[in-house]
Design a protein around this motif. Structure first.
Motif, PDB file in Angstrom:
ATOM      1  N   LEU A 199       0.863  -1.148   0.043  1.00 20.33           N
ATOM      2  CA  LEU A 199      -0.016  -0.053   0.067  1.00 20.33           C
ATOM      3  C   LEU A 199       1.025   1.167   0.013  1.00 20.33           C
ATOM      4  O   LEU A 199       0.688   2.181  -0.659  1.00 20.33           O
ATOM      5  CB  LEU A 199      -0.886   0.033   1.340  1.00 20.33           C
ATOM      6  CG  LEU A 199      -2.155  -0.681   1.244  1.00 20.33           C
ATOM      7  CD1 LEU A 199      -2.930  -0.641   2.547  1.00 20.33           C
ATOM      8  CD2 LEU A 199      -2.841  -0.127  -0.036  1.00 20.33           C
ATOM      9  N   SER A 226       2.285   1.850  -3.383  1.00 21.85           N
ATOM     10  CA  SER A 226       1.490   2.257  -4.218  1.00 21.85           C
ATOM     11  C   SER A 226       1.086   3.733  -3.910  1.00 21.85           C
ATOM     12  O   SER A 226       0.866   4.772  -4.732  1.00 21.85           O
ATOM     13  CB  SER A 226       0.169   1.529  -4.189  1.00 21.85           C
ATOM     14  OG  SER A 226      -1.132   2.384  -3.882  1.00 21.85           O
ATOM     15  N   LEU A 227       0.949   4.165  -2.859  1.00 20.59           N
ATOM     16  CA  LEU A 227       1.066   5.781  -2.433  1.00 20.59           C
ATOM     17  C   LEU A 227       2.101   6.674  -3.122  1.00 20.59           C
ATOM     18  O   LEU A 227       1.828   7.538  -3.640  1.00 20.59           O
ATOM     19  CB  LEU A 227       0.691   5.719  -0.774  1.00 20.59           C
ATOM     20  CG  LEU A 227       0.783   7.343  -0.301  1.00 20.59           C
ATOM     21  CD1 LEU A 227      -0.771   7.672  -0.697  1.00 20.59           C
ATOM     22  CD2 LEU A 227       0.757   7.423   1.188  1.00 20.59           C
ATOM     23  N   PHE A 281      -3.893   7.729 -11.251  1.00 17.00           N
ATOM     24  CA  PHE A 281      -4.754   7.056 -10.038  1.00 17.00           C
ATOM     25  C   PHE A 281      -5.639   6.096 -10.928  1.00 17.00           C
ATOM     26  O   PHE A 281      -6.641   5.529 -10.137  1.00 17.00           O
ATOM     27  CB  PHE A 281      -5.662   8.114  -9.390  1.00 17.00           C
ATOM     28  CG  PHE A 281      -4.762   9.191  -8.667  1.00 17.00           C
ATOM     29  CD1 PHE A 281      -4.174   8.786  -7.374  1.00 17.00           C
ATOM     30  CD2 PHE A 281      -4.541  10.217  -9.162  1.00 17.00           C
ATOM     31  CE1 PHE A 281      -2.988   9.424  -6.860  1.00 17.00           C
ATOM     32  CE2 PHE A 281      -3.775  11.010  -8.445  1.00 17.00           C
ATOM     33  CZ  PHE A 281      -3.007  10.666  -7.224  1.00 17.00           C
ATOM     34  N   LEU A 294      -6.325   2.318  -9.569  1.00 18.53           N
ATOM     35  CA  LEU A 294      -7.121   1.762  -8.503  1.00 18.53           C
ATOM     36  C   LEU A 294      -8.452   0.896  -8.635  1.00 18.53           C
ATOM     37  O   LEU A 294      -8.686  -0.215  -8.004  1.00 18.53           O
ATOM     38  CB  LEU A 294      -7.447   3.037  -7.736  1.00 18.53           C
ATOM     39  CG  LEU A 294      -8.169   2.724  -6.400  1.00 18.53           C
ATOM     40  CD1 LEU A 294      -7.292   2.205  -5.386  1.00 18.53           C
ATOM     41  CD2 LEU A 294      -8.832   4.146  -5.639  1.00 18.53           C
ATOM     42  N   MET A 316      -7.546  -2.424  -9.836  1.00 19.38           N
ATOM     43  CA  MET A 316      -7.166  -3.296  -8.932  1.00 19.38           C
ATOM     44  C   MET A 316      -8.067  -3.801  -7.717  1.00 19.38           C
ATOM     45  O   MET A 316      -8.092  -4.992  -7.473  1.00 19.38           O
ATOM     46  CB  MET A 316      -5.909  -2.450  -8.064  1.00 19.38           C
ATOM     47  CG  MET A 316      -5.355  -3.170  -7.112  1.00 19.38           C
ATOM     48  SD  MET A 316      -4.406  -2.283  -5.771  1.00 19.38           S
ATOM     49  CE  MET A 316      -6.135  -1.446  -4.932  1.00 19.38           C
ATOM     50  N   ILE A 317      -9.079  -3.025  -7.493  1.00 24.03           N
ATOM     51  CA  ILE A 317      -9.851  -3.179  -6.539  1.00 24.03           C
ATOM     52  C   ILE A 317     -10.766  -4.370  -6.947  1.00 24.03           C
ATOM     53  O   ILE A 317     -11.028  -5.376  -6.477  1.00 24.03           O
ATOM     54  CB  ILE A 317     -10.890  -2.112  -5.911  1.00 24.03           C
ATOM     55  CG1 ILE A 317     -10.195  -0.980  -5.245  1.00 24.03           C
ATOM     56  CG2 ILE A 317     -12.091  -2.349  -5.346  1.00 24.03           C
ATOM     57  CD1 ILE A 317     -10.801  -0.102  -4.837  1.00 24.03           C
ATOM     58  N   VAL A 334      -8.615  -7.504  -7.200  1.00 24.68           N
ATOM     59  CA  VAL A 334      -8.395  -8.175  -5.701  1.00 24.68           C
ATOM     60  C   VAL A 334      -9.742  -8.864  -5.529  1.00 24.68           C
ATOM     61  O   VAL A 334      -9.892 -10.068  -4.834  1.00 24.68           O
ATOM     62  CB  VAL A 334      -8.040  -7.194  -5.061  1.00 24.68           C
ATOM     63  CG1 VAL A 334      -8.200  -7.544  -3.450  1.00 24.68           C
ATOM     64  CG2 VAL A 334      -6.753  -6.567  -5.137  1.00 24.68           C
ATOM     65  N   SER A 335     -10.927  -8.048  -5.854  1.00 30.83           N
ATOM     66  CA  SER A 335     -12.251  -8.864  -5.378  1.00 30.83           C
ATOM     67  C   SER A 335     -12.498  -9.890  -6.158  1.00 30.83           C
ATOM     68  O   SER A 335     -13.037 -10.895  -5.798  1.00 30.83           O
ATOM     69  CB  SER A 335     -13.287  -7.686  -5.630  1.00 30.83           C
ATOM     70  OG  SER A 335     -13.147  -6.647  -6.463  1.00 30.83           O
ATOM     71  N   LEU A 365     -20.563  -0.561 -10.539  1.00 30.51           N
ATOM     72  CA  LEU A 365     -19.824  -0.925  -9.238  1.00 30.51           C
ATOM     73  C   LEU A 365     -20.900  -1.155  -8.094  1.00 30.51           C
ATOM     74  O   LEU A 365     -20.521  -2.129  -7.489  1.00 30.51           O
ATOM     75  CB  LEU A 365     -19.024   0.583  -8.878  1.00 30.51           C
ATOM     76  CG  LEU A 365     -17.642   0.593  -9.298  1.00 30.51           C
ATOM     77  CD1 LEU A 365     -17.014   1.981  -8.806  1.00 30.51           C
ATOM     78  CD2 LEU A 365     -16.846  -0.578  -8.836  1.00 30.51           C
TER      79      LEU A 365
END
Lengths: 299, 562
Positions: free
Chosen positions: A107, A110-111, A223, A226, A229-230, A233-234, A271
């Motif tokens: 994380l 990534s930041l 950005f 993001l 990626m979410i 990951v999900s 979403l």
């Protein structure tokens, strides 16, 4: 409802999400690292592909331009994966509390990485040329654009190559051994650190590939990684972390859901329905879909 | 007696090391050949070794496993008068009273100094506005209010993340939802500012129940993903719904507790102190949950050890639901306060970056400690809100700090002390075992297991002595013994023989007379009554003196081998 359209869209989305999710899944199951810097690798490889299209493509023949951009994205992604591995996996993988610390380290990367990209390239979005050309093709009364066909073919081909390589090569055998039991693998002489570099390079390459493929429809921004990626990951969690078939099934399900929602309700609800579906699946099967198929690695 | 070695000069003042004069202590009694001073072969002075051993290279610093505490003077009459929180019997400071065994005086030790640090820190926060530089007063007051609110949020989050060790990421979703709904209610129904936190708490209660139910079923990353999804869901919903101001980037216009008639400076001061009070309330809540029964139960049943907790009769599911509900009510309250403080709320509260920065605050301070949440928040807020001129670099700096903390610290800034102590103990034991030589001193583990500590020191002394005696053995010395096994010897030989003679009886060499004046044999004593000595070698010595010398040679051999 235009079923062929929905299904074709679902397949295209499933291919891209599957590429992302399988990368995350492989990383988790072999290294025990939940790579949340995936979004950064994604954005980074988008910029890598853009740089390739700006500086390298001018000197390559026309026929190879698309492949060149694709290769640039994949190579940058692999590089990003190696970077994340060197920063977040190598130093902490044998320390206490590794799972949480590794996740937080990714994380942090990534930041930092997205801020660096913002600082270096500025907030204005970049766009890639169409690498599959602009031709259209009609099939079963359905107009398919070249980028859709290209997306599906390239991602399926890449996945097949990666999975075949994992199945048949020596390095793939090492990675699979790590996925089965990392301790036993290290006992029989499979170096955890060396293998982790292969794994992260491959998964980074997959992220790069999907970045290039997605940037056919979206722009490249710092950005931008993001949301993919979410989603990745999900899907990986939904399919059961560490299971490739589970990830494929989850990608198909969610791709279908996304295509259906955008046709039936409208794009802004995608979403919402997606997360509702994921929450539903996870509540029914707490270890993901792959609980049916094979044993998922425990968190 | 013995003549000086051929290559040495006659004894002089300056060359004592080469040829020594041995003063015969038996001269006073007279006797054959009892000369007062005899030159002897060169040998090493035993005091040198002693001096060398004493001159250890290891610095004896006043650090160690024992921790240093200041000893306050106490009085015997005040033995039981302790400061307590009023209705309870809890003490404010954990003070231990004892008698010093050396001075026989009454002493007090403050075992846990954290309440003092907390009091000083909160006092510093309360006085800070008067020390802020005038040029940055507004920025710092705004940042201070932001810090108070986020510290309160992080303390509630820490209850879930640290005490219950559930990786929930839905914290800001609760706060944001409560803030949005209360703002909307305040705008549309004209709700007064004091109603916002109350309504917020009710929303938090509902939300808490909703997120607590899956927590009993899911664990690890599956749960954190679910909560992250919930956060995204809230973000997407609020960003897209028309009534929550999808066009303006947030919903503003709620009633506020800051009177409009006040000057801007007074308004900022009020905001600062109100946020500070909110943080103190959150600290109290943290203390009430973490330091009492619920916290004990939750810390007993962390992830993957639920089965053990359940087997010992702990109902961890109920405890988890309780902590979720309690922290969510508090988060809803903070959400209502947030709306009343900022007169509304922006969509950025749901963004992934907010969650990331919140996680950075917790990780930098150290998960599982209230002071970690507060100090981590202070660090991140200072970088993020005060050093605005740094631009994107400040977020990069936060990322670097977060990465370094995760890579090098086991549990954030407040785990440094413990980690340093563990590291120092490790290094200490490594050095100790490197110093201990084989065959000599006991290893540290062995030494702690031995009840007779004299044995430890005796072993060390014996090792030093044997090392010294080994340095005495030379061909001249053996020659001296061969020529005269009994009677007076040079100092070196005498020391060697004394050591040999003083050895314990088991396995001690002795001479057996096979045939008087003709044949002698070396045996080793068993050391036990009734058990005969064993024969060591077949060689027969023709005379007693030669047998003595044989025994001596065997002992020298054993010494050099040890």
């Amino acid at each position: 409802m235009n079923w062929p359209y929905v299904i074709s869209n679902a397949i295209v989305l499933a291919c891209i999400y599957g590429t992302l999710a399988i990368g995350i899944s492989i990383t988790w199951s072999s290294l025990g690292l939940l790579n949340l810097a995936y979004g950064f690798i994604f954005a980074l490889s988008g910029y890598g592909a853009w740089l390739t299209s700006q500086y390298v493509v001018a000197v390559t023949p026309d026929a190879l331009r698309g492949a060149m951009i694709l290769a640039g994205g994949v190579a940058t992604g692999a590089l990003g994966g190696v970077l994340v591995c060197a920063l977040a996996f190598i130093p902490v993988h044998d320390k206490p509390n590794f799972t949480i610390r590794g996740m937080i380290a990714t994380l942090a990367i990534s930041l930092m990485g997205t801020q660096l990209l913002l600082w270096w390239f500025g907030p204005r979005s970049k766009s890639l040329p169409e690498i599959f050309g602009a031709s259209k093709r009609s099939l079963f009364g359905l107009v398919l654009t070249a980028d859709k066909i290209g997306n599906v073919i390239v991602s399926i081909a890449m996945l097949l190559i990666v999975l075949t390589w994992m199945r048949s090569s020596r390095r793939g055998l090492e990675i699979r051994a790590m996925m089965m039991n990392p301790h036993a693998a290290s006992i029989v002489g499979i170096g955890v650190r060396r293998t982790s570099f292969y794994v992260m390079a491959i998964t980074g390459g997959l992220a790069g590939l999907s970045a290039v493929l997605l940037s056919q429809t979206y722009y490249i921004q710092p950005f931008n990684g993001l949301t993919p990626m979410i989603k990745g990951v999900s899907i990986a969690l939904c399919g059961g972390l560490g299971s490739v078939p589970g990830a494929v099934i989850a990608a198909l399900l969610l791709g279908f859901n996304e295509a259906m929602t955008s046709v039936a309700l409208g794009g802004q609800y995608v979403l919402m329905t997606q997360f509702l579906l994921i929450i539903l699946i996870i509540l029914v099967r707490p270890r993901g879909i792959a609980g049916l198929l094979d044993k998922a690695r425990e968190a | 007696m013995l003549s000086p070695a051929p290559n040495t000069t006659t004894p002089t003042e300056g060359s004592e090391d080469d040829v020594r004069i041995w003063r015969n202590p038996l001269t006073a009694w007279g006797g054959a050949g009892a000369e007062p001073e005899v030159p002897t072969i060169p040998y090493k002075d035993p005091t040198e070794i002693w001096a060398e051993t004493r001159k250890s290279g290891v610095p004896l610093l006043p650090v160690g496993r024992l921790r240093y505490y200041y000893k306050w003077p106490g009085h015997g009459e005040k033995l039981w008068s302790k400061l307590r929180y009023w209705p309870t019997r809890r003490r404010i400071l954990h003070v231990r009273g004892e008698y010093n065994p050396k001075t026989l005086r009454r002493e007090k030790t403050i075992v846990d100094k954290r309440p003092i640090w907390w009091a000083l820190g909160l006092l510093a926060l309360a006085l800070a506005p008067f020390a802020f530089p005038a040029s940055q007063l507004n920025t710092l007051l705004a940042a201070g209010a932001f810090f108070g609110i986020y510290a309160a949020i992080n303390l509630c989050w820490m209850l879930v993340l640290g005490t219950a060790s559930i990786f929930s990421l839905a914290t800001y979703a609760v706060v944001g939802t409560a803030a949005f709904i209360t703002t909307w209610l305040s705008i549309s129904l004209g709700l007064p500012w004091w109603g916002l936190p109350i309504i917020g708490s009710a929303i938090g209660l509902v939300f808490g129940v909703v997120i607590a139910i899956p927590a009993t079923r899911l664990d690890g990353f599956y749960y954190s993903l679910l909560t992250l999804g919930l956060n995204e869901l809230c973000r997407v919903y609020f960003v897209q719904s028309k009534i929550f101001g999808s066009a303006t980037g947030g919903l503003y216009g709620a009633d506020t507790y800051v009177p409009k008639s006040w000057s801007p400076f007074d308004q900022s001061m009020l905001g600062y102190y109100a946020a500070l009070m909110l943080m103190c309330g959150a600290l109290l809540l943290y203390r009430m949950v973490d330091g009492r029964r619920l916290g004990r139960i939750l810390r007993m049943a962390p992830e993957k050890r639920e089965a053990f907790a359940e087997a010992t009769g702990v109902d961890f599911r109920r405890a988890r639901i309780q902590v979720f509900v309690v922290s969510s009510i508090a988060l809803g309250f903070i959400g209502g306060f947030y709306a009343a403080h900022y007169r509304g709320v922006g969509f950025s509260i749901f963004s992934f970056d907010t969650v990331l920065l919140g996680l950075a605050m917790l990780v930098i301070g150290g998960i599982g400690r209230a002071e970690g949440a507060v100090v981590g928040t202070a660090v991140v807020v200072f970088l993020d809100k005060v050093l605005i001129s740094w631009g994107p670099l400040r977020l990069f700096a936060i990322g670097i700090i977060m990465l370094l903390v995760v890579l090098y610290l086991r549990n954030g800034l407040f785990g440094i002390k413990q980690q340093f102590r563990a590291w120092r103990d490790k290094k200490k034991s490594e050095r100790r075992s490197a110093r201990a030589e084989k065959g000599g001193e006991m290893l540290p583990e062995e030494a702690t297991e031995t009840s007779n500590k004299d044995l430890v020191y005796w072993r060390r002394y014996d090792k030093i002595q044997r090392d010294y005696l080994k340095s005495l053995v030379s061909s001249e010395l053996i020659e001296e013994h061969k020529s005269n096994p009994l009677g007076q010897h040079s100092e070196a030989l005498e020391r060697l023989l004394l050591y040999f003679r003083r050895q314990p009886l088991p396995d001690k060499y002795a001479i057996q007379v096979v045939q008087p004046f003709k044949a002698y044999r070396i045996v080793a004593l068993s050391g036990h009554r009734g058990v005969p000595p064993r024969v060591v070698e077949d060689k027969l010595y023709p005379s007693q003196d030669e047998a003595y010398h044989g025994v001596f040679m065997r002992r020298v051999q054993d010494l050099l081998e040890s």
